[in-house]
Design an enzyme around this catalytic site. Structure first.
Site, short mmCIF file in Angstrom:
data_model
loop_
_atom_site.label_atom_id
_atom_site.label_comp_id
_atom_site.label_asym_id
_atom_site.label_seq_id
_atom_site.Cartn_x
_atom_site.Cartn_y
_atom_site.Cartn_z
N CYS A 118 0.84 -1.19 0.00
CA CYS A 118 0.00 0.00 0.00
C CYS A 118 0.87 1.23 0.00
O CYS A 118 1.98 1.22 0.53
CB CYS A 118 -0.91 -0.03 1.22
SG CYS A 118 -1.79 1.48 1.48
N ARG A 123 2.46 -2.25 5.72
CA ARG A 123 1.17 -2.65 6.27
C ARG A 123 0.89 -4.16 6.19
O ARG A 123 -0.03 -4.61 5.49
CB ARG A 123 0.03 -1.87 5.62
CG ARG A 123 0.23 -0.38 5.72
CD ARG A 123 -0.91 0.39 5.13
NE ARG A 123 -2.04 0.53 6.03
CZ ARG A 123 -3.15 1.18 5.73
NH1 ARG A 123 -3.29 1.74 4.57
NH2 ARG A 123 -4.11 1.28 6.61
C1 UD1 Z 1 -7.00 1.52 10.32
C2 UD1 Z 1 -7.76 2.52 9.48
C3 UD1 Z 1 -6.80 3.53 8.88
C4 UD1 Z 1 -5.96 4.17 9.98
C5 UD1 Z 1 -5.30 3.11 10.84
C6 UD1 Z 1 -4.57 3.69 12.05
C7 UD1 Z 1 -9.59 1.20 8.63
C8 UD1 Z 1 -10.25 0.58 7.44
N1 UD1 Z 1 -8.44 1.81 8.41
O1 UD1 Z 1 -6.12 0.84 9.44
O2 UD1 Z 1 -7.57 4.54 8.21
O3 UD1 Z 1 -4.96 4.95 9.37
O4 UD1 Z 1 -6.29 2.20 11.35
O5 UD1 Z 1 -5.43 4.45 12.82
O6 UD1 Z 1 -10.13 1.17 9.73
N2 UD1 Z 1 0.42 -3.57 11.43
C9 UD1 Z 1 1.24 -4.68 11.40
N3 UD1 Z 1 0.69 -5.91 11.34
C10 UD1 Z 1 -0.67 -6.10 11.30
C11 UD1 Z 1 -1.52 -4.96 11.33
C12 UD1 Z 1 -0.94 -3.71 11.39
O7 UD1 Z 1 2.47 -4.54 11.42
O8 UD1 Z 1 -1.12 -7.25 11.24
C13 UD1 Z 1 1.01 -2.22 11.52
C14 UD1 Z 1 0.65 -1.32 10.36
O9 UD1 Z 1 1.56 -1.49 9.29
C15 UD1 Z 1 0.78 0.04 11.01
C16 UD1 Z 1 0.28 -0.20 12.43
O10 UD1 Z 1 0.40 -1.59 12.63
O11 UD1 Z 1 2.12 0.44 11.06
C17 UD1 Z 1 -1.14 0.22 12.71
O12 UD1 Z 1 -1.98 -0.29 11.71
P1 UD1 Z 1 -3.52 -0.64 11.97
O13 UD1 Z 1 -3.98 0.04 13.22
O14 UD1 Z 1 -3.70 -2.10 11.86
O15 UD1 Z 1 -4.22 0.05 10.75
P2 UD1 Z 1 -5.41 -0.51 9.89
O16 UD1 Z 1 -6.36 -1.28 10.73
O17 UD1 Z 1 -4.90 -1.13 8.64
#
Ligand code: UD1
Length: 422
Positions: A118, A123
């Protein structure tokens, strides 16, 4: 491709209605997969991401209707005949991974494409998968797909997230509602969208405690029923439009706005010289002086300053008096709006996850390119007070998360129009 032309033309006055939250709706919709009975969402936003989730759910066999008149989404998943979420849909939207937990919990198997890379960083979805494994899921990654099985059903488990993830918390929470026994999710996300999901799941019959705190305790039940649920107000759309009068001057009321959704953001606005007051119908926003003051911002999980408002806040600080330091702590590579703002005359120095913004008197309109959802709206905000025309191209990014931008901003006096492209 369509573009949007904004011409800086002075103060804005009036009111802007705030829609239901995209990010809440994108997790409430897959919750339909947990039950054979209908789930109806009211206050749903009319956005292309919601249409993408509709297509995904329909491809699995769910019935989703009501999209044309917007706002009410009637869903029913009594017949899920396909358990594979195809790459062609998943690649368009990362939130597609949210169908994994519900399908696995209800039917014991699911195949979901891994979301592609992305623009705002790597992500990964490893936390989603680890949390499901803690509930007994057997996972196999093959040819770009997660093949998930739970032959005897999911079992309650304890999982501590190593860091906060909104999406992984949502996936695990939904899965845990139908797991046998008790699940405890520690270091869970506390975002309002999680609270909204927990409330909806509870209406469907789930037993959940602790939403809005960092520990969620879920007592699995055998089945969930139907429900009708209003989608919570979009705090990111709210914060975005709060910045319109902050940047252009004037006084604008955000209808449906609530302080508890944007606490950390409002603190920074206050420090910059923006008044925010509660009214009986929303929040009123007014800039105190002619020019805002520099403030430092660090993005954090809720209740901290949201990463999804960082780009828009940078647009404000481009014309602040003094130097502001913005630190992006959630996503790497989330400063793609900076080079575009620089094209408009901003002084910004980006080093890794830190952007230093030295305020200039006024920005100048320029042709700029939207690179992601929040970046694109930050360029429109910047254009509201810039000298001359700002043409933002690639606005399809904007359509993913903001309904009727032109109508909403022109309603408070902005000079803005959408130009149809081929
Ligand atoms: C959600 C929101 C997005 C927002 C983000 C943070 C939705 C559809 N999107 O995205 O708009 O910017 O929260 O508030 O609700 N990560 C990992 N492994 C994982 C999951 C996440 O390493 O399995 C990392 C991500 O790369 C990022 C961090 O954790 O650096 C936070 O991501 P996350 O809170 O999961 O974001 P989203 O749920 O994708």
């Amino acid at each position: 491709m369509d573009s949007i032309i904004v011409t800086g033309n002075g103060p804005l006055n009036g009111s802007i209605p705030i829609a239901g939250a995209k990010n809440a709706c994108l997790t409430l919709m897959p919750a339909t997969l947990l039950s054979e009975e209908p789930l109806t969402l009211t206050n749903a936003p009319r956005l292309s991401d919601i249409r993408t989730m509709t297509t995904l759910l329909q491809s699995l066999g769910a019935e989703v209707s009501g999209l044309q008149d917007g706002q009410v989404l009637a869903m029913s998943s009594h017949d899920i005949h396909n358990h594979t979420a195809d790459y062609d849909i998943v690649r368009k939207m990362r939130a597609s991974i949210l169908v994994l937990g519900p399908m696995l919990a209800r039917d014991g198997h699911a195949i979901v494409s891994l979301p592609g890379g992305c623009a705002i960083g790597a992500r990964p979805v490893d936390l989603h998968l680890k949390a499901l494994e803690a509930m007994g899921a057997e996972l196999d990654l093959r040819e770009g797909y997660v093949h998930a099985k739970a032959p005897g059903g999911l079992k309650g488990g304890t999982f501590e997230f190593p860091f906060v993830s909104v999406g992984a918390t949502e996936n695990a929470l939904m899965a845990a509602t139908l797991a046998k026994g008790t699940s405890v999710l520690k270091n869970a996300a506390r975002e309002p969208e999680i609270v909204d999901l927990a409330r909806c799941l509870r209406k469907m019959g789930a037993q959940i405690e602790g939403e809005g705190t960092s520990t969620l305790t879920i007592q699995g039940v055998d089945r969930l029923g139907g429900a009708t649920h209003p989608v919570v107000t979009d705090r990111i759309e709210l914060g975005t439009y709060m910045l319109a009068p902050a940047i252009a001057g004037g006084e604008v009321e955000l209808l449906g706005g609530r302080l508890d959704l944007v606490g950390a953001f409002v603190e920074k606005l206050d420090a910059a010289g923006i008044d925010v007051t509660e009214t009986s119908t929303g929040l009123m926003v007014k800039r105190r002086g002619d020019r805002v003051q520099a403030v430092d911002v660090e993005t954090e999980p809720f209740p901290g300053f949201p990463t999804d408002l960082q780009a828009q806040m940078m647009a404000l600080l481009c014309t602040a008096e003094g130097t502001s330091v913005l630190q992006e702590k959630i996503f790497e590579n989330r400063f793609m709006h900076a080079p575009e703002l620089i094209r408009m005359g901003a002084e910004i120095d980006v080093q890794g996850g830190t952007a230093t913004v030295t305020g200039v008197n006024r920005l100048k309109g320029a042709p700029v390119m939207a690179t992601d959802l929040r970046a694109s709206v930050s360029l429109i905000l910047a254009g509201l007070a810039a000298e001359g025309d700002t043409t933002v191209s690639r606005v399809y990014h904007l359509d993913r998360g903001y309904e009727h931008v032109v109508r909403k901003l022109s309603g408070v006096g902005a000079k803005i129009e959408r130009i149809k492209g081929e």
